[in-house]
Design a protein around this motif. Structure first.
Motif, PDB file in Angstrom:
ATOM      1  N   ALA A 227      -3.428   3.198  -0.484  1.00 55.84           N
ATOM      2  CA  ALA A 227      -3.840   2.842  -1.846  1.00 55.84           C
ATOM      3  C   ALA A 227      -3.039   1.633  -2.298  1.00 55.84           C
ATOM      4  N   ARG A 228      -3.752   0.581  -2.684  1.00 50.36           N
ATOM      5  CA  ARG A 228      -3.078  -0.659  -3.084  1.00 50.36           C
ATOM      6  C   ARG A 228      -3.390  -0.995  -4.537  1.00 50.36           C
TER       7      ARG A 228
ATOM      8  N   SER B 202      -5.221   5.531   5.647  1.00 53.90           N
ATOM      9  CA  SER B 202      -5.726   4.939   4.406  1.00 53.90           C
ATOM     10  C   SER B 202      -4.572   4.697   3.451  1.00 53.90           C
TER      11      SER B 202
ATOM     12  N   SER C 177      -9.624   3.409  -6.978  1.00 58.25           N
ATOM     13  CA  SER C 177      -9.303   4.820  -6.768  1.00 58.25           C
ATOM     14  C   SER C 177      -7.990   4.962  -6.014  1.00 58.25           C
ATOM     15  N   ARG C 178      -7.052   5.697  -6.611  1.00 55.58           N
ATOM     16  CA  ARG C 178      -5.787   5.987  -5.912  1.00 55.58           C
ATOM     17  C   ARG C 178      -6.006   7.055  -4.844  1.00 55.58           C
ATOM     18  N   ARG C 179      -6.870   8.010  -5.128  1.00 54.80           N
ATOM     19  CA  ARG C 179      -7.051   9.135  -4.208  1.00 54.80           C
ATOM     20  C   ARG C 179      -7.933   8.763  -3.015  1.00 54.80           C
TER      21      ARG C 179
ATOM     22  N   ALA D 179      -2.097   7.270   1.533  1.00 55.27           N
ATOM     23  CA  ALA D 179      -3.036   8.167   0.837  1.00 55.27           C
ATOM     24  C   ALA D 179      -3.608   9.229   1.772  1.00 55.27           C
TER      25      ALA D 179
ATOM     26  N   PRO E 151      -8.830   5.407  -1.584  1.00 52.89           N
ATOM     27  CA  PRO E 151      -8.822   3.941  -1.462  1.00 52.89           C
ATOM     28  C   PRO E 151      -9.644   3.486  -0.262  1.00 52.89           C
TER      29      PRO E 151
ATOM     30  N   GLY F  48       0.810  -1.217   0.000  1.00 56.23           N
ATOM     31  CA  GLY F  48       0.000   0.000   0.000  1.00 56.23           C
ATOM     32  C   GLY F  48       0.845   1.270   0.000  1.00 56.23           C
TER      33      GLY F  48
ATOM     34  N   GLU G 294      -7.091  -1.524  -6.382  1.00 61.38           N
ATOM     35  CA  GLU G 294      -8.208  -0.692  -5.936  1.00 61.38           C
ATOM     36  C   GLU G 294      -8.544   0.316  -7.033  1.00 61.38           C
TER      37      GLU G 294
ATOM     38  N   ASN H 124     -17.426   1.001  -4.231  1.00 64.26           N
ATOM     39  CA  ASN H 124     -16.054   1.466  -4.420  1.00 64.26           C
ATOM     40  C   ASN H 124     -15.767   1.888  -5.859  1.00 64.26           C
TER      41      ASN H 124
END
Length: 391
Positions: free
Chosen positions: A293-294, A291, A299-301, A276, A303, A273, A297, A333
């Motif tokens: 971001a992996r 949070s 959404s990067r912004r 984020a 996650p 991850g 997923e 999601n």
């Protein structure tokens, strides 16, 4: 009893006529709102870029700039805003540069649907580059117009209903256009030598066909985002949805740990991850929320992988694995990343931009054609109607 040939063909013709009327009157009624929604939606595809372009100070911070520590960012916020004792959300952007921060419960905008205090800090010295309440500066005002028509909950419900009506508008147009057997090639033709009314019709239908699949993604996701109070219960009937853990800590005079070792613990739990968001405790009994971001997923912004930690001991209290979600949560999601195009990167954003521009063109050509038809002599209208019924 056998059905006469003309009776057999009358039923589908009746449906076409009815769908044309639904499409026409619904289009005229919704035209302005559809155009506004498409215009603002197209602009919001590059919402972050537009926002930063309007503030020279944000562009002046080099992208390689990073804060000395995340605790130093939090300490700066506490020192500069001692009256704001609730939770701060610190956004960690992969590209570096200015640090966006949110305070979700400012007294100045309490009672509004969504209006946090937004700050941008210079990571080099912690100075504030920009400060404002969400919805009160240009880019977020545009977002607020698109999302809620500047009218709070009433606006979101209105936009949700309008989005549903737009789906009916789209389906009625598709049914009215659907080619009969043996007329498929003609349905995709553009007649250059035809009258202006016919050329407008061809432009209208070919544009609609070009963005049809995109509209069937953008519209339903938009409706579900506008009306979560209806979308979530429906999804929950089919699949359980994640509920944030209710955590209450007993501080007992303990001192809170710096944020950075807590971030390291969260990253150790999900090594793939990327950091984020960091949400500081809302009060002395609340946890720190990290949070990550992996890969995989949507959404990067924003996650869904999240770690809740005890700010006093550093113990992990709860986790949410964004790659092991229920079917209902997976749908939720993907809503925003699909609606805004983020799920497919720059290519997806450009597709959504194209959809917005194409939708505006549909409104213009549809209303223009309606006005031209109204101006035609009566005998021309009758001739055109008889030819259409014979075909």
């Amino acid at each position: 009893m056998e059905t006469e040939p003309h009776q057999a063909s009358a039923a589908p013709r009746h449906w076409r006529v009815m769908m044309r009327r639904i499409h026409l009157y619904l289009g005229l009624f919704l035209g302005g709102l559809v155009f506004l929604s498409a215009l603002t939606g197209a602009a919001l595809v590059f919402y972050i870029e537009i926002d930063e372009a309007l503030v020279p100070g944000l562009r002046d911070v080099p992208s390689e700039a990073r804060p000395a520590s995340w605790q130093s960012v939090y300490t700066t916020l506490q020192r500069n805003h001692p009256e704001r004792t609730g939770a701060w959300r610190i956004e960690v952007r992969e590209q570096g540069g200015p640090i966006p921060v949110r305070y979700h419960d400012p007294v100045e905008t309490r009672g509004e649907l969504f209006a946090p205090l937004m700050l941008w800090l210079d990571p080099r010295d912690g100075s504030t580059i920009r400060s404002g309440f969400w919805g009160q500066y240009p880019a977020t005002w545009l977002y607020k117009l698109h999302w809620q028509l500047l009218a709070g909950t009433t606006g979101t419900i209105t936009m949700g209903i309008a989005g549903t009506a737009m789906l009916v508008l789209l389906i009625s147009g598709l049914v009215a256009w659907w080619p009969r057997r043996g007329h498929i090639r003609n349905a995709f033709r553009f007649k250059r030598s035809a009258a202006p009314v016919r050329r407008l019709y061809d432009l209208h239908k070919l544009t609609a066909i070009s963005i049809l699949l995109l509209l069937f993604v953008v519209l339903p996701t938009g409706v579900m985002l506008e009306l979560p109070q209806y979308a979530r219960p429906l999804l929950e009937r089919a699949s359980p949805l994640f509920a944030s853990p209710a955590i209450h800590l007993e501080p007992r005079g303990r001192a809170a740990l710096p944020l950075d070792p807590l971030v390291m613990k969260a990253k150790a739990r999900f090594p793939d991850g990327k950091l984020a968001w960091i949400e500081t405790p809302a009060d002395a009994t609340a946890p720190v929320r990290i949070s990550l971001a992996r890969p995989g997923e949507p959404s990067r912004r924003f996650p869904r992988t999240t770690v809740w930690l005890d700010p006093y001991s550093g113990q992990i209290l709860a986790i949410r694995d964004g790659l092991r979600e229920s079917s209902g949560d997976k749908v939720l999601n993907w809503l925003h990343p699909l609606h805004a195009g983020e799920a497919l990167g720059l290519f997806g954003r450009l597709l959504v931009l194209l959809t917005g521009v194409g939708t505006m063109f549909l409104v213009v050509t549809g209303i223009w054609r309606f006005l031209l038809r109204r101006r035609r002599p009566v005998h021309v209208k009758r001739r055109h109607r008889s030819k259409r019924l014979e075909s």
